[in-house]
Design a protein around this motif. Structure first.
Motif, PDB file in Angstrom:
ATOM      1  N   ASN A 113       7.244   7.151  -3.000  1.00 50.97           N
ATOM      2  CA  ASN A 113       8.605   6.749  -2.646  1.00 50.97           C
ATOM      3  C   ASN A 113       8.532   5.532  -1.718  1.00 50.97           C
ATOM      4  O   ASN A 113       8.161   5.649  -0.548  1.00 50.97           O
ATOM      5  N   LYS A 114       8.871   4.377  -2.240  1.00 50.50           N
ATOM      6  CA  LYS A 114       8.760   3.153  -1.428  1.00 50.50           C
ATOM      7  C   LYS A 114       9.736   3.148  -0.253  1.00 50.50           C
ATOM      8  O   LYS A 114       9.520   2.441   0.735  1.00 50.50           O
ATOM      9  N   ASP A 115      10.792   3.960  -0.338  1.00 50.52           N
ATOM     10  CA  ASP A 115      11.735   4.050   0.778  1.00 50.52           C
ATOM     11  C   ASP A 115      11.092   4.681   2.011  1.00 50.52           C
ATOM     12  O   ASP A 115      11.615   4.557   3.122  1.00 50.52           O
ATOM     13  N   ASN A 116       9.971   5.395   1.804  1.00 52.72           N
ATOM     14  CA  ASN A 116       9.235   5.999   2.917  1.00 52.72           C
ATOM     15  C   ASN A 116       8.130   5.073   3.418  1.00 52.72           C
ATOM     16  O   ASN A 116       7.222   5.519   4.134  1.00 52.72           O
ATOM     17  N   LYS A 163      11.006  12.871  -2.185  1.00 50.63           N
ATOM     18  CA  LYS A 163      12.209  12.176  -1.733  1.00 50.63           C
ATOM     19  C   LYS A 163      12.471  12.421  -0.239  1.00 50.63           C
ATOM     20  O   LYS A 163      12.976  11.535   0.461  1.00 50.63           O
ATOM     21  N   ASP A 188      16.419   6.026 -10.368  1.00 45.52           N
ATOM     22  CA  ASP A 188      16.053   5.908  -8.963  1.00 45.52           C
ATOM     23  C   ASP A 188      14.931   4.875  -8.821  1.00 45.52           C
ATOM     24  O   ASP A 188      13.783   5.124  -9.175  1.00 45.52           O
ATOM     25  N   LYS A 189      15.252   3.720  -8.278  1.00 42.91           N
ATOM     26  CA  LYS A 189      14.291   2.627  -8.186  1.00 42.91           C
ATOM     27  C   LYS A 189      13.342   2.757  -7.000  1.00 42.91           C
ATOM     28  O   LYS A 189      12.412   1.963  -6.851  1.00 42.91           O
ATOM     29  N   SER A 190      13.557   3.766  -6.181  1.00 45.07           N
ATOM     30  CA  SER A 190      12.662   3.961  -5.036  1.00 45.07           C
ATOM     31  C   SER A 190      11.390   4.709  -5.431  1.00 45.07           C
ATOM     32  O   SER A 190      10.385   4.651  -4.711  1.00 45.07           O
TER      33      SER A 190
END
Length: 248
Positions: A113-116, A163, A188-190
């Motif tokens: 998850n790139k958001d992390n 997530k 979901d692009k993340s």
């Protein structure tokens, strides 16, 4: 009285011999597997089931299939309730018998998850990270870095953990990890997926007299059929890449 007792003993011996002989007959092989799309569907269709029919049915052996979660399929073989499970990596379990010939190969992928603020630059990126996969998949045997391992029974739970930042990476077969993302987090692009390693897939046979015979038949038949038009057509029909361009 003596004759009656002798008759009973002979009848009992005959029955036991008959049951034993029936158990040892190689007219049916019982295969257990997790359900995978286009490969081992629960209705008995799919590429892998078709490959096993191609191997065994010309030898007079009927293929019967069972569908379970992966670790349950493994347990069935270990307890002698099935003759083999699909699809094992080589030497994945010490108690099983492994043939010379594989029947497919799969790319194992990693999702993060790139958001992390997680990135992936190769196997070394997994070092000491929180890494999850489906119970029983045993990827740690083929990845030579230390990891904090989590095994769960379903992909939805693993994706939820990813997530929420409770794990860093999710490992799974390329096809399955893509399907899981499409089902639970479409668009979901993340969630980023990259290739990790490629591993050959084998039947893992029960360590029994029957299992040994089924393994021998497998290794006798595969060299004769792996390059045939029918085998290549099966892979094409089920939309799988043909894995036998080079000999094992």
């Amino acid at each position: 009285m003596v004759y009656r007792l002798l008759f009973i003993l002979l009848a009992t011996f005959s029955l036991l011999f008959s049951v034993h002989a029936k158990a040892e007959k190689l007219d049916e092989i019982l295969l257990a597997s997790e359900e995978w799309q286009r490969a081992t569907l629960s209705d008995g269709t799919g590429l892998y089931w078709d490959i096993f029919r191609y191997v065994y049915e010309p030898a007079g052996i009927k293929v019967k299939t069972l569908t379970f979660p992966y670790e349950t399929a493994v347990s069935y073989v270990q307890r002698g309730r099935a003759d083999a499970w699909l699809a094992s990596y080589l030497n994945e379990r010490e108690f099983a018998l492994y043939p010379q010939w594989h029947f497919d190969a799969e790319v194992v992928s990693v999702m993060y998850n790139k958001d992390n603020h997680t990135t992936f630059e190769g196997i070394e990126s997994l070092t000491n990270k929180q890494v999850a996969w489906i119970t029983g998949y045993a990827y740690h045997l083929y990845i030579d870095v230390p990891m904090q391992i989590h095994e769960l029974n379903n992909r939805k739970s693993i994706l939820r953990m990813l997530k929420r930042g409770r794990i860093d990476y999710f490992l799974d077969a390329e096809i399955d990890i893509g399907l899981a993302k499409k089902e639970f987090y479409p668009g979901d692009k993340s969630l980023i997926i990259k290739d990790l390693i490629k591993l050959k897939l084998y039947p893992a046979f029960a360590d029994t007299a029957k299992g040994q015979k089924f393994k021998s038949i497998w290794d006798q038949r595969m060299p004769k059929i792996y390059k045939t038009k029918k085998m290549k057509q099966l892979f094409k029909q089920w939309e799988f890449d043909y894995p036998f361009d080079d000999k094992i």
